[in-house]
Scaffold this active site. Structure first.
Site, PDB file in Angstrom:
ATOM      1  N   HIS A  61       6.786   0.677  -4.921  1.00 52.71           N
ATOM      2  CA  HIS A  61       5.893  -0.445  -5.235  1.00 52.71           C
ATOM      3  C   HIS A  61       4.535   0.054  -5.716  1.00 52.71           C
ATOM      4  O   HIS A  61       3.913  -0.561  -6.593  1.00 52.71           O
ATOM      5  CB  HIS A  61       5.707  -1.328  -4.000  1.00 52.71           C
ATOM      6  CG  HIS A  61       6.881  -2.217  -3.707  1.00 52.71           C
ATOM      7  ND1 HIS A  61       7.542  -2.929  -4.685  1.00 52.71           N
ATOM      8  CD2 HIS A  61       7.501  -2.543  -2.537  1.00 52.71           C
ATOM      9  CE1 HIS A  61       8.522  -3.630  -4.139  1.00 52.71           C
ATOM     10  NE2 HIS A  61       8.520  -3.404  -2.842  1.00 52.71           N
ATOM     11  N   CYS A 105       9.728   4.442   9.348  1.00 55.55           N
ATOM     12  CA  CYS A 105       9.633   3.210   8.544  1.00 55.55           C
ATOM     13  C   CYS A 105      10.927   2.420   8.593  1.00 55.55           C
ATOM     14  O   CYS A 105      10.984   1.352   9.175  1.00 55.55           O
ATOM     15  CB  CYS A 105       9.246   3.527   7.101  1.00 55.55           C
ATOM     16  SG  CYS A 105       9.066   2.039   6.070  1.00 55.55           S
ATOM     17  N   SER A 163       8.588   1.073  -0.618  1.00 53.83           N
ATOM     18  CA  SER A 163       7.152   0.821  -0.563  1.00 53.83           C
ATOM     19  C   SER A 163       6.394   1.818  -1.433  1.00 53.83           C
ATOM     20  O   SER A 163       5.396   1.469  -2.075  1.00 53.83           O
ATOM     21  CB  SER A 163       6.646   0.907   0.879  1.00 53.83           C
ATOM     22  OG  SER A 163       7.239  -0.095   1.673  1.00 53.83           O
ATOM     23  N   CYS A 180      10.998   5.762  -0.007  1.00 50.90           N
ATOM     24  CA  CYS A 180      11.062   4.350   0.370  1.00 50.90           C
ATOM     25  C   CYS A 180      10.616   3.448  -0.777  1.00 50.90           C
ATOM     26  O   CYS A 180       9.820   3.844  -1.638  1.00 50.90           O
ATOM     27  CB  CYS A 180      10.172   4.123   1.597  1.00 50.90           C
ATOM     28  SG  CYS A 180      10.104   2.419   2.188  1.00 50.90           S
ATOM     29  N   HIS A 226       5.207   7.891   3.259  1.00 56.01           N
ATOM     30  CA  HIS A 226       4.712   7.392   4.542  1.00 56.01           C
ATOM     31  C   HIS A 226       5.758   7.512   5.647  1.00 56.01           C
ATOM     32  O   HIS A 226       5.447   7.303   6.809  1.00 56.01           O
ATOM     33  CB  HIS A 226       4.289   5.923   4.412  1.00 56.01           C
ATOM     34  CG  HIS A 226       5.400   5.022   3.996  1.00 56.01           C
ATOM     35  ND1 HIS A 226       5.894   4.994   2.710  1.00 56.01           N
ATOM     36  CD2 HIS A 226       6.134   4.122   4.697  1.00 56.01           C
ATOM     37  CE1 HIS A 226       6.876   4.115   2.644  1.00 56.01           C
ATOM     38  NE2 HIS A 226       7.054   3.580   3.833  1.00 56.01           N
TER      39      HIS A 226
END
Length: 366
Positions: free
Chosen positions: A43, A166, A40, A38, A59
């Protein structure tokens, strides 16, 4: 066991042998079966979301309960679970008012990269290894709080079940929970990625009559039609605002969703929303970035500008519901998986993510 470890920002993940403690009181050990790659996680790698290192990322994941600690009652060994990266406490102000996605305790602990007691279960050579966020799905096994392991039906492939953790709940929930899109409405979605495709199919589930997908990659724009997009705009070839106004009789859309995480496209989402409409920001920008909108338009156009975190969802309730929708043929999960990787190929998966090649790359552990 093997895990993908980030030792330094802006570097590749390293596949290493990592030690994992037994689950303590109120904790669960999960044998991971699948984990989504993902933005995220990216990031964190790029230091846009600075967390302590070394850290095991990931996650969005699903697996099988392998062991349980003292006092665990909601799951048992052998249960299929999807991991919840916002395991709300149920006691703070936001949990009490029905917003578990905004849980103060979960947010604080996630930023620390530890378990709720402030310690870690992963280590290398006796040195602590952190996990993001209370999950750490890029590992063969992980230990999570009990409320981070949500039991699910066992007839859904793990690589599909992982996605509801997610991208699916975030995208569909932004439509159904945050915006509450009404039947017959007009919707624009900026960003055709893992979450954006789920915003599109969430809008289709709600009965939107016009769903405009906006991106710069022709192949992704074409695929948005599979999920319910009625129109597409290539932002590299057309002025987005003009194109949206042309498609909506000069008014703009009832609901606009930004699913990229860039300040300029966040402002664009606001600008393509009609008077009294709703713009929802789903994409994650760096904490030091700001969005500029016209100040006079705030009162004079009476638009709603809001954000959506985890689709404003409640995972113990929403994960099973989403998988039921899939089982009923109402939610498409197979087309979301662009490529399956092994854990050893995880950096290849992140390169594809950065290049915009995949809707969702998924690590499969078996």
């Amino acid at each position: 066991m093997k895990a993908a470890v980030l030792h330094n920002y802006c570097e590749e993940l390293q596949i290493e042998n990592v030690d994992l403690e037994e689950p303590r009181k109120g904790e669960v050990r999960v044998k991971m079966k699948a984990a989504g790659i993902c933005h995220s996680d990216l990031h964190v790698i790029n230091a846009h979301l600075p967390l302590p290192v070394p850290i095991i990322l990931g996650h969005e994941g699903a697996g099988v309960v392998d062991a349980v600690g003292e006092g665990v009652t909601s799951v048992k060994v052998g249960d299929h679970v999807v991991l919840n990266w916002v395991p709300s406490c149920g006691k703070c102000y936001y949990c009490q008012i029905g917003r578990p996605d905004m849980c103060d305790e979960a947010a604080k602990i996630s930023a620390m990269g530890t378990m709720f007691d402030g310690t870690t279960r992963f280590s290398i050579g006796g040195k602590a290894v952190y996990q993001f966020p209370l999950t750490g799905t890029f590992s063969e096994y992980t230990v999570v709080p009990e409320r981070a392991a949500i039991p699910i039906r066992n007839d859904v492939p793990f690589e599909l079940a992982a996605l509801v953790g997610c991208s699916v709940i975030t995208g569909v929930g932004a439509v159904t929970n945050t915006a509450k899109v009404e039947p017959g409405s007009t919707v624009a979605v900026i960003g055709a990625g893992g979450v954006g495709f789920n915003v599109i199919q969430g809008a289709a589930l709600c009965g939107a009559k016009q769903i405009i997908a906006i991106d710069v990659l022709p192949e992704k724009l074409e695929m948005t039609k599979t999920f319910g997009a009625t129109h597409t705009i290539n932002a590299s070839e057309e002025d987005v605002i003009s194109a949206v106004l042309d498609l909506t009789g000069g008014h703009g859309v009832d609901y606009a969703f930004e699913v990229i995480g860039r300040p300029e496209t966040m402002a664009e989402a606001y600008n393509i929303t009609r008077k009294t409409g709703t713009a929802v920001i789903v994409g994650i920008a760096a904490p030091n970035e700001s969005v500029t909108v016209n100040a006079f338009s705030l009162p004079s156009q009476s638009k709603t500008l809001t954000g959506s975190w985890l689709g404003q969802g409640n995972p113990p309730v929403d994960y099973p519901k989403l998988l039921d929708l899939y089982a009923e043929g109402k939610l498409k999960l197979e087309p979301l998986v662009s490529k399956i990787y092994t854990l050893d190929q995880i950096n290849e998966g992140f390169e594809a993510l950065k290049a915009g090649k995949n809707i969702r790359g998924v690590i499969r552990f078996d």
